[in-house]
Design a protein around this motif. Structure first.
Motif, PDB file in Angstrom:
ATOM      1  N   GLY A 202       0.622  -1.089   0.477  1.00 49.49           N
ATOM      2  CA  GLY A 202       0.223  -0.271  -0.239  1.00 49.49           C
ATOM      3  C   GLY A 202       1.305   1.393   0.020  1.00 49.49           C
ATOM      4  N   VAL A 203       1.750   1.688   0.724  1.00 51.29           N
ATOM      5  CA  VAL A 203       2.868   2.317   0.639  1.00 51.29           C
ATOM      6  C   VAL A 203       3.585   2.850  -0.576  1.00 51.29           C
ATOM      7  CG1 VAL A 203       5.316   3.237   2.006  1.00 51.29           C
ATOM      8  CG2 VAL A 203       3.569   2.692   3.079  1.00 51.29           C
ATOM      9  N   ALA A 204       4.017   1.490  -1.668  1.00 54.84           N
ATOM     10  CA  ALA A 204       4.810   1.047  -2.230  1.00 54.84           C
ATOM     11  C   ALA A 204       3.853   1.784  -3.620  1.00 54.84           C
ATOM     12  CB  ALA A 204       5.744  -0.121  -2.401  1.00 54.84           C
ATOM     13  N   ASP A 205       2.772   1.081  -3.494  1.00 56.81           N
ATOM     14  CA  ASP A 205       1.736   1.524  -4.450  1.00 56.81           C
ATOM     15  C   ASP A 205       1.369   3.012  -4.941  1.00 56.81           C
ATOM     16  OD1 ASP A 205       1.825  -0.816  -5.504  1.00 56.81           O
ATOM     17  OD2 ASP A 205      -0.337  -0.899  -4.177  1.00 56.81           O
ATOM     18  N   ALA A 206       1.650   3.441  -3.491  1.00 57.94           N
ATOM     19  CA  ALA A 206       1.813   5.278  -3.395  1.00 57.94           C
ATOM     20  C   ALA A 206       2.522   5.719  -4.661  1.00 57.94           C
ATOM     21  CB  ALA A 206       1.277   6.435  -2.864  1.00 57.94           C
ATOM     22  N   VAL A 207       4.122   5.242  -4.615  1.00 55.59           N
ATOM     23  CA  VAL A 207       5.092   6.333  -5.516  1.00 55.59           C
ATOM     24  C   VAL A 207       5.123   6.409  -6.760  1.00 55.59           C
ATOM     25  CG1 VAL A 207       7.652   5.990  -5.904  1.00 55.59           C
ATOM     26  CG2 VAL A 207       6.892   5.079  -4.342  1.00 55.59           C
ATOM     27  N   PRO A 208       4.411   5.603  -7.497  1.00 55.35           N
ATOM     28  CA  PRO A 208       3.894   5.979  -8.872  1.00 55.35           C
ATOM     29  C   PRO A 208       3.140   7.399  -9.004  1.00 55.35           C
ATOM     30  CG  PRO A 208       3.937   3.900  -8.431  1.00 55.35           C
ATOM     31  CD  PRO A 208       4.103   4.544  -7.734  1.00 55.35           C
ATOM     32  N   GLY A 209       2.422   7.167  -8.051  1.00 54.35           N
ATOM     33  CA  GLY A 209       1.231   8.752  -8.506  1.00 54.35           C
ATOM     34  C   GLY A 209       2.143   9.955  -7.875  1.00 54.35           C
ATOM     35  N   VAL A 210       3.095   9.465  -7.243  1.00 45.31           N
ATOM     36  CA  VAL A 210       3.291  10.915  -6.478  1.00 45.31           C
ATOM     37  C   VAL A 210       4.662  11.440  -6.900  1.00 45.31           C
ATOM     38  CG1 VAL A 210       5.253  11.536  -4.591  1.00 45.31           C
ATOM     39  CG2 VAL A 210       3.679  10.138  -3.673  1.00 45.31           C
ATOM     40  N   LEU A 211       5.347  10.632  -8.429  1.00 44.88           N
ATOM     41  CA  LEU A 211       6.476  10.812  -9.392  1.00 44.88           C
ATOM     42  C   LEU A 211       5.421  11.461 -10.559  1.00 44.88           C
ATOM     43  CD1 LEU A 211       8.978   8.020  -9.003  1.00 44.88           C
ATOM     44  CD2 LEU A 211       9.031  10.164  -7.870  1.00 44.88           C
TER      45      LEU A 211
ATOM     46  N   ASP B 107      -3.580  17.847 -16.538  1.00 42.12           N
ATOM     47  CA  ASP B 107      -4.406  16.758 -16.927  1.00 42.12           C
ATOM     48  C   ASP B 107      -3.504  14.926 -16.546  1.00 42.12           C
ATOM     49  OD1 ASP B 107      -5.434  14.064 -17.702  1.00 42.12           O
ATOM     50  OD2 ASP B 107      -4.683  14.864 -20.149  1.00 42.12           O
ATOM     51  N   GLN B 108      -1.682  16.179 -16.198  1.00 47.93           N
ATOM     52  CA  GLN B 108      -0.462  14.726 -15.743  1.00 47.93           C
ATOM     53  C   GLN B 108      -0.543  15.161 -14.154  1.00 47.93           C
ATOM     54  OE1 GLN B 108       2.940  13.757 -17.702  1.00 47.93           O
ATOM     55  NE2 GLN B 108       4.022  15.451 -15.901  1.00 47.93           N
ATOM     56  N   LYS B 109      -1.102  16.125 -13.201  1.00 48.37           N
ATOM     57  CA  LYS B 109      -1.483  15.911 -12.302  1.00 48.37           C
ATOM     58  C   LYS B 109      -2.283  15.371 -12.334  1.00 48.37           C
ATOM     59  CE  LYS B 109       1.051  20.118 -11.234  1.00 48.37           C
ATOM     60  NZ  LYS B 109       2.711  19.783 -10.648  1.00 48.37           N
ATOM     61  N   TYR B 110      -3.950  15.068 -12.205  1.00 49.43           N
ATOM     62  CA  TYR B 110      -4.612  14.320 -12.305  1.00 49.43           C
ATOM     63  C   TYR B 110      -4.268  13.021 -12.508  1.00 49.43           C
ATOM     64  CZ  TYR B 110      -7.548  18.636 -12.071  1.00 49.43           C
ATOM     65  OH  TYR B 110      -7.805  19.668 -12.376  1.00 49.43           O
ATOM     66  N   ALA B 111      -3.640  12.259 -13.173  1.00 46.17           N
ATOM     67  CA  ALA B 111      -2.955  11.512 -13.332  1.00 46.17           C
ATOM     68  C   ALA B 111      -2.308  10.641 -12.636  1.00 46.17           C
ATOM     69  CB  ALA B 111      -2.497  11.433 -14.424  1.00 46.17           C
ATOM     70  N   GLY B 112      -1.422  11.602 -11.994  1.00 46.17           N
ATOM     71  CA  GLY B 112      -0.843  11.234 -10.860  1.00 46.17           C
ATOM     72  C   GLY B 112      -1.379  11.050  -9.686  1.00 46.17           C
ATOM     73  N   GLY B 113      -2.761  11.721  -9.414  1.00 44.61           N
ATOM     74  CA  GLY B 113      -3.636  12.001  -8.470  1.00 44.61           C
ATOM     75  C   GLY B 113      -4.334  10.591  -8.442  1.00 44.61           C
ATOM     76  N   ALA B 114      -5.265  10.463 -10.267  1.00 44.46           N
ATOM     77  CA  ALA B 114      -5.823   8.974 -10.290  1.00 44.46           C
ATOM     78  C   ALA B 114      -5.069   7.668  -9.677  1.00 44.46           C
ATOM     79  CB  ALA B 114      -5.841   8.690 -11.296  1.00 44.46           C
ATOM     80  N   LEU B 115      -3.866   7.793 -10.211  1.00 40.78           N
ATOM     81  CA  LEU B 115      -3.158   6.953  -9.546  1.00 40.78           C
ATOM     82  C   LEU B 115      -2.752   6.279  -8.384  1.00 40.78           C
ATOM     83  CD1 LEU B 115       0.520   6.905 -12.293  1.00 40.78           C
ATOM     84  CD2 LEU B 115      -1.737   5.491 -11.826  1.00 40.78           C
ATOM     85  N   LEU B 116      -2.677   7.257  -7.314  1.00 40.42           N
ATOM     86  CA  LEU B 116      -2.748   7.738  -5.861  1.00 40.42           C
ATOM     87  C   LEU B 116      -4.174   7.248  -5.399  1.00 40.42           C
ATOM     88  CD1 LEU B 116      -0.709   8.288  -3.894  1.00 40.42           C
ATOM     89  CD2 LEU B 116      -1.377  10.656  -3.594  1.00 40.42           C
ATOM     90  N   ALA B 117      -4.333   7.333  -5.934  1.00 43.11           N
ATOM     91  CA  ALA B 117      -5.841   7.769  -5.179  1.00 43.11           C
ATOM     92  C   ALA B 117      -6.437   5.650  -5.146  1.00 43.11           C
ATOM     93  CB  ALA B 117      -7.108   8.874  -5.089  1.00 43.11           C
ATOM     94  N   VAL B 118      -6.654   5.151  -6.432  1.00 37.27           N
ATOM     95  CA  VAL B 118      -6.815   4.075  -6.733  1.00 37.27           C
ATOM     96  C   VAL B 118      -5.612   3.391  -5.635  1.00 37.27           C
ATOM     97  CG1 VAL B 118      -6.863   2.168  -7.830  1.00 37.27           C
ATOM     98  CG2 VAL B 118      -7.599   4.548  -8.770  1.00 37.27           C
ATOM     99  N   ALA B 119      -4.272   3.190  -5.521  1.00 38.07           N
ATOM    100  CA  ALA B 119      -3.755   2.875  -4.946  1.00 38.07           C
ATOM    101  C   ALA B 119      -3.829   2.630  -3.514  1.00 38.07           C
ATOM    102  CB  ALA B 119      -2.095   3.181  -4.844  1.00 38.07           C
ATOM    103  N   GLU B 120      -4.398   4.198  -3.234  1.00 39.72           N
ATOM    104  CA  GLU B 120      -4.418   3.418  -1.329  1.00 39.72           C
ATOM    105  C   GLU B 120      -6.028   3.699  -0.971  1.00 39.72           C
ATOM    106  OE1 GLU B 120      -1.846   4.203   0.497  1.00 39.72           O
ATOM    107  OE2 GLU B 120      -0.923   4.283  -1.739  1.00 39.72           O
ATOM    108  N   SER B 121      -6.883   3.570  -2.012  1.00 39.93           N
ATOM    109  CA  SER B 121      -8.055   2.975  -1.475  1.00 39.93           C
ATOM    110  C   SER B 121      -8.497   1.605  -1.591  1.00 39.93           C
ATOM    111  CB  SER B 121      -9.717   3.481  -2.681  1.00 39.93           C
ATOM    112  OG  SER B 121      -9.045   3.312  -3.805  1.00 39.93           O
TER     113      SER B 121
END
Length: 338
Positions: A204-213, A244-258
């Motif tokens: 769960g912690v590591a899945d946040a890495v792609p979204g943050v980057l 749009d790219q920032k939203y993409a990172g947010g989507a990765l982060l939101a799905v991973a953490e949810s």
């Protein structure tokens, strides 16, 4: 893979936008048909499969696969980068978890036994290496990073073949990590339930890495993304490429953490079920041992000859009762009849 979205995105499009994606439909039918066949075979052998596992497999597994390939996410995946990121995140985390919660390997064992092609493949060294937590974790992390930090992602959006390979990669690599974490037979003996709970937390912690980057990148990661062309400007509602790219990172982060908390909860539930099963097995073993001791004692008493009357307190055996031979009681009982 069929081009840009047919009309601008709006709130109503979340439910109304659908298309037929041959790849998503075929994969969904294969997953659905195989699972239902195993359910019928297991039922014929007297195995009643938990309803919640079936629901998780159908809704969270097959259902999310269909939605992100044929629903609004699939329709707008070439128009908005954040929609494409949401598809990648769901196929790489949510869908594999739903399929794993259905416990298809244990269902296969219940339906066909342990001598199947799948079981023999699982026991091979290659699969053991791929399902090792460190290996599967790195494959998952590196695979998602490659989508956004190499031309792989742009090619996957434009090409039917590469897009299909991406879908299969996300599903397979996701299952390589989730199935062993939620199961009991694919990890080494040291991977006890507490260890698997830690692995779920680490994932769960590591899945946040792609979204943050992706969210914090200073330049466009996929400059040739179809939605960044002039032809898509009328469909994007004024959303800039950078945002749009920032939203993409947010989507990765939101799905991973949810999905992180449900993943940890599922591992804890498996932990409790494992402890309960071990307790029942221990109690049953103790009951069997007690029953064997009782049976042995009863058989010994039935087969042994009748023992003579107990002798005097000092252990000497005699034909007369001990109270007649005990010097201390001889004066009192010695002149009486037996």
């Amino acid at each position: 893979m069929t081009g840009l979205a047919p009309e601008p995105f709006g709130v109503s499009r979340w439910l109304m936008a659908w298309r037929f994606d041959i790849v998503g439909v075929l994969i969904a039918l294969l997953l659905l048909g195989g699972y239902l066949w195993l359910l019928v075979a297991a039922r014929q052998r007297g195995v009643r499969w938990p309803w919640w596992r079936v629901a998780a497999y159908l809704v969270m597994g097959v259902g999310t696969l269909v939605y992100v390939t044929c629903g609004v996410v699939g329709v707008y995946r070439q128009t908005f980068l954040w929609m494409f990121a949401a598809q990648v995140a769901v196929l790489g985390t949510v869908t594999p978890m739903g399929l794993a919660l259905g416990d298809p390997l244990r269902l296969l064992t219940a339906a066909r036994g342990t001598d199947t092609v799948v079981h023999r493949a699982i026991r091979t060294r290659v699969v053991r290496v791929l399902t090792f937590p460190v290996v599967s974790f790195l494959l998952d992390l590196v695979g998602i990073l490659a989508v956004f930090f190499t031309p792989y992602g742009a090619h996957a959006v434009r090409s039917q073949l590469i897009g299909t390979l991406l879908i299969l990669q996300l599903l397979i690599v996701g299952l390589l990590y989730v199935l062993p974490t939620l199961g009991d037979d694919l990890l080494p003996a040291w991977a006890t339930p507490p260890v698997r709970a830690f692995l779920a937390f680490l994932d769960g912690v590591a899945d946040a890495v792609p979204g943050v980057l992706v969210m914090t990148a200073n330049s466009l990661l996929l400059p040739h993304f179809p939605g960044f062309s002039h032809a898509a400007d009328a469909l994007r509602g004024g959303l800039s490429h950078t945002m749009d790219q920032k939203y993409a990172g947010g989507a990765l982060l939101a799905v991973a953490e949810s999905i992180g908390i449900p993943m940890i909860a599922a591992v804890f539930i498996e932990w409790l079920r494992s402890d309960a099963a071990e307790a029942r097995a221990t109690d049953a073993e103790l009951d069997r041992a007690e029953a064997l001791r009782a049976t042995g004692a009863g058989a010994g008493q039935e087969s042994a000859p009748a023992a003579p009357d107990s002798g005097p307190p000092d252990g000497a055996a005699t034909e007369k009762p001990w109270w007649l031979t005990d010097p201390r009681l001889a004066d009192r009982f010695g002149n009486r009849d037996d």
